[in-house]
Write a protein that holds these residues in place. Structure first.
Motif, PDB file in Angstrom:
ATOM      1  N   LYS A 135       0.836  -1.200   0.000  1.00 19.60           N
ATOM      2  CA  LYS A 135       0.000   0.000   0.000  1.00 19.60           C
ATOM      3  C   LYS A 135       0.871   1.250   0.000  1.00 19.60           C
ATOM      4  CE  LYS A 135      -3.747   2.248   2.564  1.00 19.60           C
ATOM      5  NZ  LYS A 135      -4.594   2.168   3.785  1.00 19.60           N
ATOM      6  N   THR A 136       0.927   1.961  -1.117  1.00 19.46           N
ATOM      7  CA  THR A 136       1.752   3.161  -1.240  1.00 19.46           C
ATOM      8  C   THR A 136       1.222   4.278  -0.353  1.00 19.46           C
ATOM      9  OG1 THR A 136       2.307   2.580  -3.517  1.00 19.46           O
ATOM     10  CG2 THR A 136       2.689   4.845  -2.851  1.00 19.46           C
ATOM     11  N   MET A 137       2.149   4.941   0.372  1.00 21.66           N
ATOM     12  CA  MET A 137       1.758   5.949   1.357  1.00 21.66           C
ATOM     13  C   MET A 137       2.234   7.351   0.990  1.00 21.66           C
ATOM     14  SD  MET A 137       0.202   4.100   3.695  1.00 21.66           S
ATOM     15  CE  MET A 137       0.150   5.139   5.147  1.00 21.66           C
ATOM     16  N   PHE A 138       2.849   7.514  -0.187  1.00 22.06           N
ATOM     17  CA  PHE A 138       3.412   8.807  -0.565  1.00 22.06           C
ATOM     18  C   PHE A 138       2.422   9.962  -0.379  1.00 22.06           C
ATOM     19  CE2 PHE A 138       6.620   6.659  -3.441  1.00 22.06           C
ATOM     20  CZ  PHE A 138       7.705   7.042  -2.676  1.00 22.06           C
ATOM     21  N   ASP A 139       1.197   9.768  -0.826  1.00 22.82           N
ATOM     22  CA  ASP A 139       0.217  10.860  -0.836  1.00 22.82           C
ATOM     23  C   ASP A 139      -0.532  11.012   0.480  1.00 22.82           C
ATOM     24  OD1 ASP A 139       0.879  11.458  -3.453  1.00 22.82           O
ATOM     25  OD2 ASP A 139      -0.634  10.100  -4.286  1.00 22.82           O
ATOM     26  N   ARG A 140      -0.254  10.149   1.429  1.00 20.61           N
ATOM     27  CA  ARG A 140      -0.931  10.235   2.721  1.00 20.61           C
ATOM     28  C   ARG A 140      -0.209  11.220   3.632  1.00 20.61           C
ATOM     29  NH1 ARG A 140      -4.254   5.647   3.146  1.00 20.61           N
ATOM     30  NH2 ARG A 140      -5.159   6.742   4.949  1.00 20.61           N
ATOM     31  N   SER A 141      -0.912  11.764   4.585  1.00 23.43           N
ATOM     32  CA  SER A 141      -0.315  12.717   5.523  1.00 23.43           C
ATOM     33  C   SER A 141       0.694  12.004   6.429  1.00 23.43           C
ATOM     34  CB  SER A 141      -1.405  13.355   6.389  1.00 23.43           C
ATOM     35  OG  SER A 141      -1.976  12.383   7.264  1.00 23.43           O
ATOM     36  N   LEU A 142       1.571  12.787   7.054  1.00 21.69           N
ATOM     37  CA  LEU A 142       2.524  12.215   7.998  1.00 21.69           C
ATOM     38  C   LEU A 142       1.791  11.522   9.142  1.00 21.69           C
ATOM     39  CD1 LEU A 142       5.331  11.775   9.218  1.00 21.69           C
ATOM     40  CD2 LEU A 142       5.192  14.090  10.181  1.00 21.69           C
ATOM     41  N   SER A 143       0.670  12.079   9.576  1.00 22.14           N
ATOM     42  CA  SER A 143      -0.102  11.445  10.649  1.00 22.14           C
ATOM     43  C   SER A 143      -0.491  10.025  10.277  1.00 22.14           C
ATOM     44  CB  SER A 143      -1.357  12.268  10.957  1.00 22.14           C
ATOM     45  OG  SER A 143      -1.027  13.563  11.409  1.00 22.14           O
ATOM     46  N   ASP A 144      -0.968   9.831   9.040  1.00 22.43           N
ATOM     47  CA  ASP A 144      -1.361   8.498   8.578  1.00 22.43           C
ATOM     48  C   ASP A 144      -0.144   7.586   8.432  1.00 22.43           C
ATOM     49  OD1 ASP A 144      -4.001   9.244   8.528  1.00 22.43           O
ATOM     50  OD2 ASP A 144      -4.075   9.595   6.355  1.00 22.43           O
ATOM     51  N   ARG A 145       0.945   8.137   7.913  1.00 24.63           N
ATOM     52  CA  ARG A 145       2.148   7.323   7.714  1.00 24.63           C
ATOM     53  C   ARG A 145       2.729   6.878   9.056  1.00 24.63           C
ATOM     54  NH1 ARG A 145       3.640  11.740   4.593  1.00 24.63           N
ATOM     55  NH2 ARG A 145       5.677  11.945   5.669  1.00 24.63           N
ATOM     56  N   ARG A 146       2.663   7.775  10.041  1.00 22.28           N
ATOM     57  CA  ARG A 146       3.169   7.441  11.359  1.00 22.28           C
ATOM     58  C   ARG A 146       2.362   6.311  11.990  1.00 22.28           C
ATOM     59  NH1 ARG A 146       7.749   8.437  14.743  1.00 22.28           N
ATOM     60  NH2 ARG A 146       7.091   7.777  16.813  1.00 22.28           N
ATOM     61  N   LYS A 147       1.049   6.355  11.852  1.00 24.22           N
ATOM     62  CA  LYS A 147       0.208   5.273  12.381  1.00 24.22           C
ATOM     63  C   LYS A 147       0.546   3.950  11.712  1.00 24.22           C
ATOM     64  CE  LYS A 147      -3.695   8.311  13.513  1.00 24.22           C
ATOM     65  NZ  LYS A 147      -5.080   8.716  13.130  1.00 24.22           N
ATOM     66  N   ALA A 148       0.753   3.984  10.395  1.00 24.72           N
ATOM     67  CA  ALA A 148       1.110   2.762   9.673  1.00 24.72           C
ATOM     68  C   ALA A 148       2.454   2.228  10.149  1.00 24.72           C
ATOM     69  CB  ALA A 148       1.153   3.042   8.170  1.00 24.72           C
ATOM     70  N   LEU A 149       3.394   3.123  10.414  1.00 25.79           N
ATOM     71  CA  LEU A 149       4.716   2.704  10.886  1.00 25.79           C
ATOM     72  C   LEU A 149       4.624   2.093  12.280  1.00 25.79           C
ATOM     73  CD1 LEU A 149       7.795   2.673  10.438  1.00 25.79           C
ATOM     74  CD2 LEU A 149       7.872   4.960  11.452  1.00 25.79           C
ATOM     75  N   GLU A 150       3.844   2.710  13.154  1.00 25.07           N
ATOM     76  CA  GLU A 150       3.694   2.185  14.508  1.00 25.07           C
ATOM     77  C   GLU A 150       3.049   0.803  14.494  1.00 25.07           C
ATOM     78  OE1 GLU A 150       1.495   5.237  16.444  1.00 25.07           O
ATOM     79  OE2 GLU A 150       3.233   6.552  16.745  1.00 25.07           O
ATOM     80  N   THR A 151       2.045   0.628  13.635  1.00 23.68           N
ATOM     81  CA  THR A 151       1.394  -0.684  13.511  1.00 23.68           C
ATOM     82  C   THR A 151       2.377  -1.727  13.006  1.00 23.68           C
ATOM     83  OG1 THR A 151      -0.760   0.334  13.087  1.00 23.68           O
ATOM     84  CG2 THR A 151      -0.470  -1.944  12.389  1.00 23.68           C
ATOM     85  N   PHE A 152       3.169  -1.336  12.009  1.00 25.94           N
ATOM     86  CA  PHE A 152       4.168  -2.240  11.434  1.00 25.94           C
ATOM     87  C   PHE A 152       5.176  -2.692  12.490  1.00 25.94           C
ATOM     88  CE2 PHE A 152       8.582  -2.099   9.696  1.00 25.94           C
ATOM     89  CZ  PHE A 152       8.583  -3.328   9.059  1.00 25.94           C
ATOM     90  N   LEU A 153       5.707  -1.753  13.267  1.00 25.83           N
ATOM     91  CA  LEU A 153       6.731  -2.106  14.245  1.00 25.83           C
ATOM     92  C   LEU A 153       6.152  -2.860  15.434  1.00 25.83           C
ATOM     93  CD1 LEU A 153       9.003   1.068  14.162  1.00 25.83           C
ATOM     94  CD2 LEU A 153       9.620  -1.248  13.501  1.00 25.83           C
ATOM     95  N   ALA A 154       4.898  -2.592  15.774  1.00 26.91           N
ATOM     96  CA  ALA A 154       4.261  -3.344  16.859  1.00 26.91           C
ATOM     97  C   ALA A 154       4.168  -4.824  16.504  1.00 26.91           C
ATOM     98  CB  ALA A 154       2.874  -2.783  17.147  1.00 26.91           C
ATOM     99  N   LYS A 155       3.945  -5.104  15.223  1.00 26.00           N
ATOM    100  CA  LYS A 155       3.868  -6.502  14.780  1.00 26.00           C
ATOM    101  C   LYS A 155       5.251  -7.092  14.531  1.00 26.00           C
ATOM    102  CE  LYS A 155      -0.654  -5.969  12.554  1.00 26.00           C
ATOM    103  NZ  LYS A 155      -1.405  -6.007  11.263  1.00 26.00           N
ATOM    104  N   ALA A 156       6.226  -6.231  14.147  1.00 31.88           N
ATOM    105  CA  ALA A 156       7.566  -6.729  13.849  1.00 31.88           C
ATOM    106  C   ALA A 156       8.256  -7.238  15.112  1.00 31.88           C
ATOM    107  CB  ALA A 156       8.400  -5.627  13.210  1.00 31.88           C
ATOM    108  N   SER A 157       8.195  -6.456  16.201  1.00 34.29           N
ATOM    109  CA  SER A 157       8.706  -6.877  17.504  1.00 34.29           C
ATOM    110  C   SER A 157      10.102  -7.494  17.413  1.00 34.29           C
ATOM    111  CB  SER A 157       7.736  -7.878  18.155  1.00 34.29           C
ATOM    112  OG  SER A 157       8.162  -8.203  19.465  1.00 34.29           O
ATOM    113  N   HIS A 158      11.074  -6.726  16.921  1.00 38.23           N
ATOM    114  CA  HIS A 158      12.441  -7.211  16.801  1.00 38.23           C
ATOM    115  C   HIS A 158      13.388  -6.124  17.293  1.00 38.23           C
ATOM    116  CE1 HIS A 158      16.180  -8.836  15.271  1.00 38.23           C
ATOM    117  NE2 HIS A 158      15.559  -9.947  14.947  1.00 38.23           N
ATOM    118  N   GLY A 159      14.383  -6.513  18.108  1.00 41.59           N
ATOM    119  CA  GLY A 159      15.295  -5.558  18.705  1.00 41.59           C
ATOM    120  C   GLY A 159      16.151  -4.800  17.718  1.00 41.59           C
ATOM    121  N   GLY A 160      16.328  -5.340  16.517  1.00 40.65           N
ATOM    122  CA  GLY A 160      17.147  -4.660  15.519  1.00 40.65           C
ATOM    123  C   GLY A 160      16.442  -3.491  14.864  1.00 40.65           C
ATOM    124  N   LEU A 161      15.120  -3.398  15.079  1.00 41.66           N
ATOM    125  CA  LEU A 161      14.327  -2.297  14.531  1.00 41.66           C
ATOM    126  C   LEU A 161      13.740  -1.490  15.671  1.00 41.66           C
ATOM    127  CD1 LEU A 161      12.332  -4.224  11.756  1.00 41.66           C
ATOM    128  CD2 LEU A 161      14.521  -3.036  11.532  1.00 41.66           C
TER     129      LEU A 161
END
Length: 337
Positions: A135-161
């Protein structure tokens, strides 16, 4: 790449990250800005398609071979078809070590593998260009991109990230700025919450903490093209009263260059640096890094700097003024601690 030979990543590998323009103060305004620490590392876009992974520097050059531990981390994630923006850092004793990052840029794979185990790198993420699933996020606001990033990292759960901290409170950002210059950060980045991601554009604002120090001129280098001074080599006295090389400044006015060359040549042949001297391996090394002229440690200059790493200025400094009123022995490391 790691894994399969597929290379149909969600974005071209030459995609340029969004950049920042410099400012002297943090922008403010009715909660419309997000502030983040400015990390002292290698800017990096992380690409993943199925099991294929690639890491690209801001210049577009591949970084993956130098950081095999990050390649393996990203490959191990369940998430696929994404592109994230971040900074590669190596932290030692609680602070970022740019020297440790530089040591990774080594031609021998065995050396890189050894270092990846001894001083593993981390990827601190602060933006999402393509969310998992493509899902391309270029045109989305930073607020939306930040939420997507937080969701991604919550599921990633790895110390290297890691997720980069953020705030909309300018007072908090100001505190971060005051603490920058030592440790892992060298400033603060401000981004508009309502704006899209703009690849290659200076659409962010960066503010660095700038400080000054009085330094002894322990040597100089000539310009490549002519027999005139090109840069001053700077030193500070350590606890053993030895003069250590700590950096350089090359912001010399062309109008002053001839007279300054005459003055320095009259002091040439002195002791120069009695402690750590220039010419060895350093982040400033060039083909001419060993060609410098020692001078008697009699001249003092005030310079402006932004970051200290390993008792040296991280970047070149800006010459502010000469300090004939200052004794060289007064120029100690206490100024930059």
């Amino acid at each position: 790449m790691v894994g399969t030979k597929r290379n149909d990543f969600p974005l071209p590998l030459d995609t340029q990250p969004m950049e920042a323009r410099s400012a002297d103060v943090l922008p403010e305004g009715d909660g419309s800005w997000q502030y983040e620490p400015k990390w002292d590392g290698f800017r990096c876009l992380a690409f993943k398609d199925d099991k294929a992974v690639d890491l690209r520097a801001k210049s577009g050059k591949p970084l993956g071979r130098y950081f095999p531990e990050l390649m393996a981390t990203i490959q191990s994630l369940d998430a696929e078809d994404f592109v994230a923006d971040g900074e590669i850092v190596i932290e030692i004793d609680g602070g970022a070590s740019f020297d440790a990052l530089q040591m990774r840029l080594h031609p021998a794979e065995s050396r890189i593998r050894k270092l990846s185990l001894e001083t593993p790198a981390q990827l601190i993420l602060f933006d999402m260009l393509v969310a998992p699933g493509g899902k391309t996020m270029f045109d989305r606001s930073l607020s939306d991109r930040r939420k997507a990033l937080e969701t991604f990292l919550a599921k990633a759960s790895h110390g290297g990230l890691r997720l980069s901290p953020s705030t909309t409170n300018v007072a908090t950002a100001t505190q971060w700025l005051r603490g920058a210059g030592h440790g892992s950060t060298d400033g603060v980045v401000a981004k508009r919450l309502d704006e899209p991601y703009r690849p290659g554009e200076r659409a962010m604002v960066k503010v660095k903490r700038l400080r000054t120090a009085d330094c002894v001129v322990g040597g100089f280098r000539y310009l490549n093209s002519k027999r005139q001074v090109g840069s001053l080599l700077l030193g500070l006295y350590n606890d053993n009263e030895q003069l250590d090389h700590v950096g350089f400044t090359s912001t010399i006015s062309n109008d002053d260059r001839a007279a300054l060359t005459t003055k320095l040549e009259a002091l040439r042949g002195g002791s120069g640096f009695t402690g750590k001297a220039p010419g060895g391996p350093s982040r400033w090394s060039t083909e001419r890094s060993g060609e410098w002229e020692p001078v008697k440690p009699e001249l003092v200059v005030e310079v402006r700097f932004d970051h200290v790493t390993g008792d040296r200025f991280r970047h070149g400094t800006r010459l502010l003024r000469w300090r004939p009123d200052k004794a060289p022995r007064q120029c100690t490391f206490e100024q930059i601690e």
